[in-house]
Design an enzyme around this catalytic site. Structure first.
Site, PDB file in Angstrom:
ATOM      1  N   ALA A  70       0.856  -1.188   0.000  1.00 42.25           N
ATOM      2  CA  ALA A  70       0.000   0.000   0.000  1.00 42.25           C
ATOM      3  C   ALA A  70       0.891   1.236   0.000  1.00 42.25           C
ATOM      4  CB  ALA A  70      -0.877  -0.008   1.236  1.00 42.25           C
ATOM      5  N   GLY A 116       0.275  -5.227   0.717  1.00 44.32           N
ATOM      6  CA  GLY A 116      -0.930  -5.221  -0.111  1.00 44.32           C
ATOM      7  C   GLY A 116      -0.708  -5.909  -1.452  1.00 44.32           C
ATOM      8  N   GLU A 119      -1.101  -9.485  -0.790  1.00 46.33           N
ATOM      9  CA  GLU A 119      -2.522  -9.735  -0.492  1.00 46.33           C
ATOM     10  C   GLU A 119      -3.341  -9.771  -1.782  1.00 46.33           C
ATOM     11  OE1 GLU A 119      -2.564  -6.571   2.579  1.00 46.33           O
ATOM     12  OE2 GLU A 119      -3.688  -8.043   3.743  1.00 46.33           O
ATOM     13  N   GLU A 141       3.833  -5.665   7.313  1.00 43.09           N
ATOM     14  CA  GLU A 141       3.055  -4.607   7.982  1.00 43.09           C
ATOM     15  C   GLU A 141       3.422  -4.396   9.447  1.00 43.09           C
ATOM     16  OE1 GLU A 141       1.891  -6.732   5.818  1.00 43.09           O
ATOM     17  OE2 GLU A 141       0.471  -5.758   4.461  1.00 43.09           O
ATOM     18  N   MET A 316      37.331  -4.613  12.132  1.00 40.52           N
ATOM     19  CA  MET A 316      36.513  -3.814  11.215  1.00 40.52           C
ATOM     20  C   MET A 316      36.897  -4.031   9.753  1.00 40.52           C
ATOM     21  SD  MET A 316      34.329  -2.449  13.074  1.00 40.52           S
ATOM     22  CE  MET A 316      33.519  -1.310  11.985  1.00 40.52           C
ATOM     23  N   GLU A 390      43.959   2.435  15.758  1.00 37.74           N
ATOM     24  CA  GLU A 390      43.553   3.822  15.992  1.00 37.74           C
ATOM     25  C   GLU A 390      44.724   4.668  16.509  1.00 37.74           C
ATOM     26  OE1 GLU A 390      41.005   5.060  14.899  1.00 37.74           O
ATOM     27  OE2 GLU A 390      39.834   6.291  16.261  1.00 37.74           O
ATOM     28  N   LYS A 395      48.173   6.502  10.919  1.00 35.23           N
ATOM     29  CA  LYS A 395      47.182   6.844   9.885  1.00 35.23           C
ATOM     30  C   LYS A 395      47.742   7.944   8.987  1.00 35.23           C
ATOM     31  CE  LYS A 395      43.069   5.405  12.478  1.00 35.23           C
ATOM     32  NZ  LYS A 395      42.355   4.261  11.973  1.00 35.23           N
ATOM     33  N   SER A 417      37.163   6.031  14.479  1.00 33.17           N
ATOM     34  CA  SER A 417      36.006   6.330  15.321  1.00 33.17           C
ATOM     35  C   SER A 417      36.195   7.637  16.058  1.00 33.17           C
ATOM     36  CB  SER A 417      35.839   5.262  16.400  1.00 33.17           C
ATOM     37  OG  SER A 417      35.514   4.055  15.848  1.00 33.17           O
ATOM     38  N   ASN A 441      30.176  -1.713  14.358  1.00 30.98           N
ATOM     39  CA  ASN A 441      30.484  -3.110  14.642  1.00 30.98           C
ATOM     40  C   ASN A 441      29.264  -3.798  15.256  1.00 30.98           C
ATOM     41  OD1 ASN A 441      31.898  -5.435  15.197  1.00 30.98           O
ATOM     42  ND2 ASN A 441      33.038  -4.588  16.921  1.00 30.98           N
ATOM     43  N   ASN A 488      28.266   7.766  18.296  1.00 28.20           N
ATOM     44  CA  ASN A 488      29.008   7.497  19.529  1.00 28.20           C
ATOM     45  C   ASN A 488      28.888   8.655  20.499  1.00 28.20           C
ATOM     46  OD1 ASN A 488      29.780   5.017  18.692  1.00 28.20           O
ATOM     47  ND2 ASN A 488      31.788   5.648  17.938  1.00 28.20           N
TER      48      ASN A 488
HETATM   49  P1  NAI Z   1      42.081  -4.111  14.945  1.00 29.10           P
HETATM   50  O1  NAI Z   1      43.168  -3.918  15.918  1.00 29.10           O
HETATM   51  O2  NAI Z   1      41.171  -5.263  15.108  1.00 29.10           O
HETATM   52  O3  NAI Z   1      42.696  -4.186  13.473  1.00 29.10           O
HETATM   53  C1  NAI Z   1      43.645  -3.316  12.981  1.00 29.10           C
HETATM   54  C2  NAI Z   1      44.468  -4.059  11.933  1.00 29.10           C
HETATM   55  O4  NAI Z   1      45.248  -3.120  11.254  1.00 29.10           O
HETATM   56  C3  NAI Z   1      45.411  -5.096  12.520  1.00 29.10           C
HETATM   57  O5  NAI Z   1      45.177  -6.335  11.885  1.00 29.10           O
HETATM   58  C4  NAI Z   1      46.799  -4.564  12.213  1.00 29.10           C
HETATM   59  O6  NAI Z   1      47.714  -5.576  11.920  1.00 29.10           O
HETATM   60  C5  NAI Z   1      46.505  -3.723  10.987  1.00 29.10           C
HETATM   61  N1  NAI Z   1      47.468  -2.645  10.752  1.00 29.10           N
HETATM   62  C6  NAI Z   1      47.994  -1.773  11.640  1.00 29.10           C
HETATM   63  N2  NAI Z   1      48.812  -0.915  11.011  1.00 29.10           N
HETATM   64  C7  NAI Z   1      48.806  -1.248   9.702  1.00 29.10           C
HETATM   65  C8  NAI Z   1      49.441  -0.721   8.544  1.00 29.10           C
HETATM   66  N3  NAI Z   1      50.231   0.323   8.605  1.00 29.10           N
HETATM   67  N4  NAI Z   1      49.186  -1.320   7.360  1.00 29.10           N
HETATM   68  C9  NAI Z   1      48.359  -2.371   7.267  1.00 29.10           C
HETATM   69  N5  NAI Z   1      47.728  -2.907   8.324  1.00 29.10           N
HETATM   70  C10 NAI Z   1      47.959  -2.348   9.528  1.00 29.10           C
HETATM   71  O7  NAI Z   1      41.273  -2.728  14.933  1.00 29.10           O
HETATM   72  P2  NAI Z   1      39.760  -2.472  14.600  1.00 29.10           P
HETATM   73  O8  NAI Z   1      38.947  -2.633  15.811  1.00 29.10           O
HETATM   74  O9  NAI Z   1      39.397  -3.221  13.380  1.00 29.10           O
HETATM   75  O10 NAI Z   1      39.773  -0.920  14.277  1.00 29.10           O
HETATM   76  C11 NAI Z   1      40.254  -0.420  13.064  1.00 29.10           C
HETATM   77  C12 NAI Z   1      39.766   0.985  12.858  1.00 29.10           C
HETATM   78  O11 NAI Z   1      38.327   0.990  12.858  1.00 29.10           O
HETATM   79  C13 NAI Z   1      40.159   1.951  13.962  1.00 29.10           C
HETATM   80  O12 NAI Z   1      40.410   3.189  13.374  1.00 29.10           O
HETATM   81  C14 NAI Z   1      38.928   2.012  14.862  1.00 29.10           C
HETATM   82  O13 NAI Z   1      38.812   3.243  15.549  1.00 29.10           O
HETATM   83  C15 NAI Z   1      37.828   1.884  13.855  1.00 29.10           C
HETATM   84  N6  NAI Z   1      36.568   1.359  14.344  1.00 29.10           N
HETATM   85  C16 NAI Z   1      36.540   0.315  15.233  1.00 29.10           C
HETATM   86  C17 NAI Z   1      35.329  -0.181  15.680  1.00 29.10           C
HETATM   87  C18 NAI Z   1      35.279  -1.358  16.600  1.00 29.10           C
HETATM   88  O14 NAI Z   1      34.200  -1.622  17.179  1.00 29.10           O
HETATM   89  N7  NAI Z   1      36.352  -2.099  16.758  1.00 29.10           N
HETATM   90  C19 NAI Z   1      34.048   0.413  15.248  1.00 29.10           C
HETATM   91  C20 NAI Z   1      34.186   1.450  14.258  1.00 29.10           C
HETATM   92  C21 NAI Z   1      35.398   1.913  13.862  1.00 29.10           C
END
Ligand code: NAI
Length: 678
Positions: A70, A116, A119, A141, A316, A390, A395, A417, A441, A488
């Site tokens: 609908a 609908g 239906e 619905e 991630m 992080e 980065k 994040s 996540n 967040n």
């Molecule tokens: P993680 O620690 O699980 O994974 C990070 C990976 O990056 C590791 O496998 C590491 O070996 C790799 N790494 C580090 N330096 C590197 C480089 N220079 N080249 C290639 N690989 C490299 O971290 P996670 O939790 O996956 O977080 C990753 C990013 O996502 C961070 O920026 C975090 O803030 C963000 N994030 C995390 C969330 C979470 O719930 N864990 C949610 C949303 C964002």
């Protein structure tokens, strides 16, 4: 045959089969509203008058599918239950007329066939569907706080038995053509090349009506009582009847009236009439339109990326790569060594199994995901998503290299994040290229993705990122690059309050209960454990540098002891097989009566602050972000909508009282004074 039709076209072939094609003139999708139904009604009247017509085949002229249901925009104008019931009755009469035609009627379904739309097909004698991933059938619905109203709650239990029908109706889930055939909802699920042939066959051959099968007994009096009770108890474990009354109303109507005509249809119309004008349904319809608003970002952008390169194969990055591969992209996945990518590849396989089930489709996903420890994909990718640890310096170094090595038009995205884009972009010659594509996540489950823009991010990058996020079936929300972005930032004060309550000695079970009774999908303490206390702590420490936040001692202690939550088997709760063992409440344990207010009002206060600071461009988008980002109860319509319906002045007074009692963390944001603009 019928003059001046806008939405339907008719063709009678040499076999005297009437082919009726629905192609709503004023919309890109076929939905049923007053004007399309009026025309359909006229057509049915004429069919009744034309004895030479041997059969009717109904199909769609839209590429987007058969009928989506609908037209929901009609619901907004309904002012009372009686008006809503009348509108529903009109539809019922038309579908009854279709059912009573003396010729065979066949619905030829290709693409979505929902609400609908389904239906309508249930009022036909036969249903034949294209066996393709795009074909989805269902009665969703309940997701709008209502129930099927054009005979769905009567015809479906009659067709396939009450048990299966209730499962379909109460869950609102959609089915593939194959599953619908298995359940007996449709007669055929066929490849495209056989569809027309099959429709013609059903139209001309005299095919036996389905036999009376044992499932039909489920609609008899005593079975209804027993089965109804069982279904209700099971449903209550998942759904709160005060928050979502529609599914309980469906069971109640069926138990009391079964599928006996005309009573069951009358009750169906009255019941949906009341539900349609309820607060819950109005809010869920609002949420539906908010979702459409999110979907529109990047809609008209001609952007077709093919290759995604993901750097960081951790929690991630691994899941982002998996999701993109499942959604059809070629993905290269980089980390600091092959051993670090292996786990992500395994997770991709598991996720693909869950999502796609069929072997050849899973194989295609695995073929699309390429481990790339050396980063060969960087120079070829259309989008590069960074998901490494992080750390600002890491980065910065990475993006500095990416800017030189990536294709000039490639999107350079970070999944950070907490780090402001401006800080990462400082090392770039062209910081306008840097954008945040912030997933939540677990990636597969969370529908929202924040598109983070810094002061220098160009609109072109935002549009392209939005279009990409839609292509992977997520909902994009553009947010400002300020600490915590939107989701967040709003969530943390609420979680911090929960931890304050913990430190005051309130049981985590009570805290979580207060939140789930408000309608949150999970309590804040359990949520913190699920996210990981180390991740919560790191994010809070980062936020604390820019905001007046005191990081809870209890959180620090847990992390120091290695009690990181669900993943280590212990956090604020203990875990057994990933389930929280929640302490039972003692009879002497009292529930502070302001506990829910304390949790919710801090969340609302932060939402008001985010709106004032224009973290997102308007209040509706803020509400959408909270609903799809962390599950703010959809039936409440979003935090700002809730604040308005609750009364801004009342909430402001409440905040001031709490500030006097508990201190500055409850100080009202300046945004409250903006009143209606807030
Ligand atoms: P993680 O620690 O699980 O994974 C990070 C990976 O990056 C590791 O496998 C590491 O070996 C790799 N790494 C580090 N330096 C590197 C480089 N220079 N080249 C290639 N690989 C490299 O971290 P996670 O939790 O996956 O977080 C990753 C990013 O996502 C961070 O920026 C975090 O803030 C963000 N994030 C995390 C969330 C979470 O719930 N864990 C949610 C949303 C964002």
């Amino acid at each position: 045959m019928v003059p001046n039709l806008n939405h339907w076209s008719l063709e009678i072939n040499e076999d005297n089969i009437l082919w009726l094609t629905f192609n709503r003139k004023d919309s890109s999708v076929n939905s049923l509203n007053e004007s399309t139904l009026r025309e359909f009604d006229q057509i049915l009247d004429r069919i009744n008058e034309q004895s030479e017509i041997k059969a009717l085949i109904i199909s769609s002229g839209k590429k987007s599918g058969f009928i989506v249901g609908a037209d929901i925009s009609q619901f907004k104008s309904l002012s009372n239950a009686q008006e809503a019931t009348e509108l529903i009755r009109e539809g019922q009469k038309i579908f009854n007329k279709l059912e009573q035609l003396k010729i065979p009627t066949i619905a030829l379904i290709d693409g979505v066939c929902l609400g609908g739309g389904l239906e309508l097909t249930l009022a036909c004698n036969y249903r034949i569907a294209h066996d393709s991933p795009k074909t989805r059938l269902g009665l969703p619905e309940v997701k709008l706080g209502i129930q099927p109203g054009w005979g769905g709650t009567v015809r479906l239990p009659k067709l396939i038995g009450a048990k299966a029908a209730m499962e379909v109706i109460l869950s609102g889930r959609t089915l593939s053509a194959k599953s619908a055939k298995k359940m007996g909802i449709i007669h055929e699920a066929l490849p495209l090349r056989l569809l027309l042939k099959a429709a013609r066959h059903y139209a001309l051959a005299s095919i036996d009506k389905p036999k009376f099968e044992w499932q039909k007994y489920t609609n008899y009096g005593l079975s209804r009582k027993i089965l109804g009770n069982l279904i209700k108890q099971k449903l209550k474990q998942k759904v709160n009847p005060t928050h979502y009354p529609a599914p309980f109303k469906i069971i109640e109507n069926w138990v009391e009236n079964g599928i006996t005509l005309p009573k069951a249809m009358d009750v169906e119309a009255e019941s949906i009439g009341e539900l349609l004008v309820s607060e819950t349904s109005r809010n869920l319809v609002r949420v539906f339109f908010l979702q459409e608003q999110l979907k529109s970002l990047g809609k008209n952008i001609e952007y077709k990326p093919q290759h995604i390169h993901v750097i960081g194969a951790g929690v991630m990055g691994g899941d982002i790569a998996a999701w993109c591969a499942i959604k059809g992209f070629n993905v290269t996945l980089q980390d600091q060594g092959p051993h670090l990518i292996g786990n992500a590849v395994k997770r991709t396989y598991d996720l693909a199994m869950k999502q796609l089930k069929e072997k050849h489709l899973i194989q295609q996903v695995m073929d699309r995901l390429m481990p790339d420890p050396k980063g060969i994909g960087i120079s070829k990718a259309d989008i590069i998503i960074e998901a490494i640890t992080e750390k600002l310096q890491a980065k910065q170094e990475l993006f500095s290299m990416l800017e030189k090595s990536a294709k000039p038009q490639a999107i350079l995205a970070t999944n950070t994040s907490t780090i402001p884009l401006e800080e990462i972009g400082m090392v770039l010659d062209n910081p306008h290229r840097l954008i945040g594509i912030h997933f939540f996540n677990p990636v597969a489950k969370m529908p929202l993705v924040e598109i983070v823009r810094s002061q220098s991010t160009s609109q072109a990058e935002i549009d392209k990122a939005g279009a990409f996020v839609r292509r992977i079936d997520k909902l994009p929300l553009v947010v400002k690059s300020k600490p915590g972005f939107l989701v967040n930032r709003i969530l943390f004060p609420y979680m911090l309050e929960a931890m304050s309550l913990l430190e005051e000695g309130v049981s985590p079970t009570i805290i979580d209960k207060a939140a789930t009774e408000f309608g949150m999908p999970m309590g804040p303490i359990e949520l913190a454990d699920a996210v990981g206390l180390d991740i919560c702590l790191a994010a809070l420490e980062k936020l604390a540098t820019s905001k007046d936040i005191v990081v809870p001692e209890k959180l620090k202690t847990c992390v120091a002891k290695g009690e990181l939550g669900q993943k280590t088997g212990k956090g604020f709760y203990q875990y057994k097989k990933k389930r929280a063992l929640k302490p039972k409440l003692l009879p002497t344990e009292t529930i502070p009566n302001d506990i829910k207010d304390r949790l919710v009002i801090r969340l609302l206060n932060e939402a008001i602050a985010c709106l004032r600071e224009k973290i997102v461009s308007d209040a509706d988008l803020l509400d959408a972000g909270c609903i799809f980002g962390f599950g703010f109860p959809p039936f409440r319509g979003g935090p700002l909508h809730y604040a308005h319906s609750h009364g801004l002045q009342t909430l402001l007074e409440q905040l001031k009282t709490l500030e006097a009692r508990y201190g500055a963390r409850f100080a009202p944001d300046k945004g409250w004074e903006l009143g209606e603009q807030a």
